[in-house]
Design a protein around this motif. Structure first.
Motif, short mmCIF file in Angstrom:
data_model
loop_
_atom_site.label_atom_id
_atom_site.label_comp_id
_atom_site.label_asym_id
_atom_site.label_seq_id
_atom_site.Cartn_x
_atom_site.Cartn_y
_atom_site.Cartn_z
N UNK A 136 0.79 -1.38 0.16
CA UNK A 136 0.04 -0.03 0.08
C UNK A 136 0.80 1.44 0.03
N UNK A 137 0.37 2.48 -0.17
CA UNK A 137 1.13 3.85 -0.15
C UNK A 137 1.36 3.68 1.37
N UNK A 138 2.34 4.57 1.62
CA UNK A 138 3.03 4.86 2.74
C UNK A 138 1.89 5.88 3.51
N UNK A 139 2.06 5.82 4.85
CA UNK A 139 1.03 6.69 5.67
C UNK A 139 1.15 8.22 5.28
N UNK A 140 2.23 8.48 5.23
CA UNK A 140 2.54 10.04 4.43
C UNK A 140 2.04 10.23 3.35
N UNK A 141 2.00 9.60 2.24
CA UNK A 141 1.57 9.78 0.86
C UNK A 141 0.05 9.57 1.03
N UNK A 142 -0.46 8.64 1.91
CA UNK A 142 -1.89 8.83 1.97
C UNK A 142 -2.25 9.91 2.54
N UNK A 143 -1.83 10.52 3.26
CA UNK A 143 -2.18 11.72 4.14
C UNK A 143 -2.15 12.83 3.02
N UNK A 144 -1.14 12.98 2.13
CA UNK A 144 -1.20 13.97 1.04
C UNK A 144 -2.26 13.76 0.20
N UNK A 145 -2.43 12.72 -0.13
CA UNK A 145 -3.50 12.50 -1.19
C UNK A 145 -4.84 12.88 -0.61
N UNK A 146 -5.05 12.42 0.62
CA UNK A 146 -6.31 12.67 1.45
C UNK A 146 -6.58 13.96 1.42
N UNK A 147 -5.84 14.89 1.75
CA UNK A 147 -5.71 16.33 1.85
C UNK A 147 -6.22 16.82 0.40
N UNK A 148 -5.90 16.09 -0.68
CA UNK A 148 -6.37 16.75 -2.02
C UNK A 148 -7.70 15.76 -2.47
N UNK A 149 -8.28 15.05 -1.38
CA UNK A 149 -9.55 14.30 -1.95
C UNK A 149 -9.36 13.37 -2.72
N UNK A 150 -7.98 12.63 -2.79
CA UNK A 150 -7.62 11.77 -3.83
C UNK A 150 -7.73 10.53 -2.88
N UNK A 151 -8.47 9.24 -3.36
CA UNK A 151 -8.39 8.30 -2.43
C UNK A 151 -7.27 7.28 -3.01
N UNK A 152 -6.56 6.90 -2.21
CA UNK A 152 -5.45 5.94 -2.31
C UNK A 152 -5.46 4.57 -1.66
N UNK A 153 -6.60 4.34 -1.21
CA UNK A 153 -7.04 3.02 -0.76
C UNK A 153 -6.78 1.72 -1.65
N UNK A 154 -7.07 2.03 -2.65
CA UNK A 154 -6.95 0.85 -3.59
C UNK A 154 -5.65 0.62 -4.23
N UNK A 155 -4.80 1.54 -4.06
CA UNK A 155 -3.16 1.46 -4.63
C UNK A 155 -2.62 0.33 -4.16
N UNK A 156 -2.02 -0.38 -4.99
CA UNK A 156 -1.03 -1.37 -4.81
C UNK A 156 0.27 -1.37 -5.45
N UNK A 157 1.52 -1.31 -4.91
CA UNK A 157 2.66 -1.30 -5.43
C UNK A 157 2.81 -2.51 -6.37
N UNK A 158 3.91 -2.04 -7.46
CA UNK A 158 4.18 -3.03 -8.51
C UNK A 158 5.67 -2.70 -8.64
N UNK A 159 6.25 -3.94 -9.18
CA UNK A 159 7.69 -4.04 -9.36
C UNK A 159 8.05 -3.67 -11.06
N UNK A 160 8.82 -2.66 -11.28
CA UNK A 160 8.96 -2.42 -12.57
C UNK A 160 9.45 -3.78 -13.43
#
Length: 147
Positions: free
Chosen positions: A47-71
């Motif tokens: 999942x996104x880091x707590x800090x990144x989720x906080x930044x996105x939440x402040x912009x009303x962008x939902x990050x809850x469904x994000x999942x990391x991927x290896x290049x």
């Protein structure tokens, strides 16, 4: 157009870039963009880091469904534009996919140049500061591509 944002762990910078740029596309009515992100040194499914989720939440962008991927080489090959956070990420992309050289750019090349610092493990204020540095570059990239 398929855009791939790349950082190290795909938990901070590249997810914030992906989520924000995807939101810019949505607000501009641009459904012709597929925006993704990946990490040069990560596993799949985080999942996104707590800090990144906080930044996105402040912009009303939902990050809850994000999942990391290896290049992967396939991700690089199928992308029209690859936007790396640092010069070392650019080099990692090129080591994995040398044919991608013409489509790999640094994010901050769209706003003054340089590398995006890694906020991993930092305070929420650190994440906000890093995103504040990324935001104009993302908006400039959108203006350039949305023409």
């Amino acid at each position: 157009m398929r855009i791939l944002f790349v950082c190290t762990g795909n938990s901070c910078r590249s997810p914030m870039a992906e989520l924000y740029f995807d939101d810019l596309c949505r607000r501009a009515g641009r459904s012709d963009f597929l925006v993704r992100s990946a990490g040069t040194c990560t596993g799949d499914g985080g999942t996104v880091s707590r800090g990144a989720a906080s930044v996105m939440q402040a912009l009303n962008i939902d990050s809850s469904r994000f999942r990391s991927r290896s290049l992967t080489p396939a991700m690089a090959a199928e992308s029209d534009l690859i936007v790396a956070m640092t010069a070392s990420h650019r080099q990692a992309v090129l080591a994995l996919a040398p044919d991608a050289a013409s489509k790999v750019h640094l994010l901050l090349d769209f706003d003054g140049g340089g590398d995006v610092p890694d906020p991993f493990g930092g305070s929420d204020a650190c994440y906000r500061a890093v995103f504040a540095r990324m935001k104009p570059a993302l908006e400039n990239l959108a203006k350039q591509l949305f023409r």
